[in-house]
Design an enzyme around this catalytic site. Structure first.
Site, mmCIF file in Angstrom:
data_model
loop_
_atom_site.group_PDB
_atom_site.id
_atom_site.type_symbol
_atom_site.label_atom_id
_atom_site.label_comp_id
_atom_site.label_asym_id
_atom_site.label_seq_id
_atom_site.Cartn_x
_atom_site.Cartn_y
_atom_site.Cartn_z
ATOM 1 N N PRO A 9 2.935 -1.344 0.657
ATOM 2 C CA PRO A 9 3.482 -0.302 1.693
ATOM 3 C C PRO A 9 5.171 -0.509 1.433
ATOM 4 C CG PRO A 9 2.755 -2.412 2.337
ATOM 5 C CD PRO A 9 2.056 -2.122 0.760
ATOM 6 N N ARG A 17 15.431 3.977 0.414
ATOM 7 C CA ARG A 17 15.098 2.734 1.449
ATOM 8 C C ARG A 17 16.410 1.343 1.224
ATOM 9 N NH1 ARG A 17 10.543 -1.552 0.626
ATOM 10 N NH2 ARG A 17 10.698 -2.957 2.948
ATOM 11 N N TYR A 22 17.466 -2.678 -2.190
ATOM 12 C CA TYR A 22 16.045 -2.327 -3.400
ATOM 13 C C TYR A 22 16.794 -1.498 -4.010
ATOM 14 C CZ TYR A 22 12.686 -4.326 0.316
ATOM 15 O OH TYR A 22 11.815 -4.982 0.546
ATOM 16 N N ASN A 70 3.209 -5.400 -6.872
ATOM 17 C CA ASN A 70 4.102 -5.657 -5.535
ATOM 18 C C ASN A 70 3.793 -4.901 -4.426
ATOM 19 O OD1 ASN A 70 6.213 -6.375 -3.651
ATOM 20 N ND2 ASN A 70 7.557 -4.854 -5.256
ATOM 21 N N HIS A 76 3.128 -11.263 2.265
ATOM 22 C CA HIS A 76 3.177 -12.265 3.218
ATOM 23 C C HIS A 76 2.178 -12.462 4.183
ATOM 24 C CE1 HIS A 76 6.818 -12.795 1.124
ATOM 25 N NE2 HIS A 76 7.252 -10.671 1.266
ATOM 26 N N ASP A 83 -7.880 -12.630 -1.834
ATOM 27 C CA ASP A 83 -8.805 -12.661 -1.606
ATOM 28 C C ASP A 83 -9.437 -11.481 -3.093
ATOM 29 O OD1 ASP A 83 -9.493 -14.645 0.135
ATOM 30 O OD2 ASP A 83 -10.420 -13.614 1.714
ATOM 31 N N GLU A 94 2.251 -11.327 -10.074
ATOM 32 C CA GLU A 94 2.976 -10.773 -8.555
ATOM 33 C C GLU A 94 4.412 -10.433 -8.776
ATOM 34 O OE1 GLU A 94 5.040 -13.105 -4.729
ATOM 35 O OE2 GLU A 94 2.813 -13.737 -5.242
ATOM 36 N N SER A 98 13.742 -8.129 -4.820
ATOM 37 C CA SER A 98 14.075 -8.501 -4.059
ATOM 38 C C SER A 98 14.110 -10.158 -3.873
ATOM 39 C CB SER A 98 14.858 -8.477 -2.944
ATOM 40 O OG SER A 98 13.484 -8.669 -2.175
ATOM 41 N N ARG A 103 16.067 -14.272 1.300
ATOM 42 C CA ARG A 103 15.446 -13.517 2.804
ATOM 43 C C ARG A 103 15.345 -13.934 4.205
ATOM 44 N NH1 ARG A 103 13.114 -7.690 0.363
ATOM 45 N NH2 ARG A 103 14.169 -7.482 3.348
ATOM 46 N N ARG A 107 9.555 -14.313 4.407
ATOM 47 C CA ARG A 107 9.468 -13.767 3.137
ATOM 48 C C ARG A 107 9.571 -14.703 2.042
ATOM 49 N NH1 ARG A 107 9.946 -8.385 3.057
ATOM 50 N NH2 ARG A 107 11.077 -7.080 5.034
#
Length: 138
Positions: A9, A17, A22, A70, A76, A83, A94, A98, A103, A107
Site C-alpha cells: 500500500p 509521497r 521516500y 515491500n 507491521h 502466513d 523483505e 527507509s 522511525r 515500524r
C-alpha cells in the site's frame, strides 16, 4: 530466472509521497536498475488480499529465483501476509526504502521478517536492487 518485485500500500505514490522519507524518484527508477541485473516482473496493490493472491500465484513457480517484497504498512500488521510467505516455496526478501528502525516505534516490529530469507532497509530505492542481488547471487 525472473524476480518478482511486489509493493504494498501507498508505494504507488513514490516520487510524490513524503519525499523527505521516500525520496523524489519514482518506482520506475528502481525497476530500471533492477532490470540491468535480472528479468523483473513488478506488481503493486493497496489491497492485502491481492498481495496474498500474487504470492500464492508465483510462490511455487520454478521460473522465479524469488520475490522482493515491500509490504509497506502491512509489514507491521499482517499475520495473513506472514502466513502466505511461510506457505510458499520461493524465497522472499523483505525490503524497505527507509530505515524503519529510525522511525516510529510501531515500524520497528515486522510480522514478516521471521518468514523471509532476509531484510534490507534504509538504502532508498537501492533497497530493491540489493534485494534482487541477494536472490540472484546469494
Amino acid at each position: 530466472m525472473k524476480v518478482l518485485i511486489i509493493n504494498g500500500p501507498n508505494l504507488n505514490l513514490l516520487g510524490r509521497r513524503e519525499p523527505g522519507i521516500y525520496g523524489s524518484q519514482t518506482m520506475d527508477a528502481a525497476l530500471d536498475a533492477c532490470h540491468r541485473i535480472a528479468d523483473i516482473e513488478y506488481f503493486q496493490s493497496n489491497h492485502e488480499g491481492a498481495l496474498i493472491d500474487k504470492l500464492h500465484q508465483v510462490g511455487f513457480s520454478k521460473d522465479y529465483a524469488g520475490i522482493v517484497l515491500n509490504a509497506g504498512a502491512y509489514t507491521h500488521t499482517s499475520l495473513a501476509l506472514a502466513d502466505a510467505i511461510a506457505a510458499i516455496e520461493l524465497p522472499v526478501v523483505e525490503v524497505h526504502i527507509s530505515n524503519v528502525h529510525a522511525r516510529e516505534e510501531i515500524r520497528h516490529r515486522s510480522l514478516i521478517s521471521g518468514v523471509c530469507r532476509g531484510v534490507i532497509a534504509g538504502f532508498g530505492l537501492n533497497s530493491y536492487r540489493l534485494g534482487v542481488e541477494a536472490l540472484i547471487c546469494g
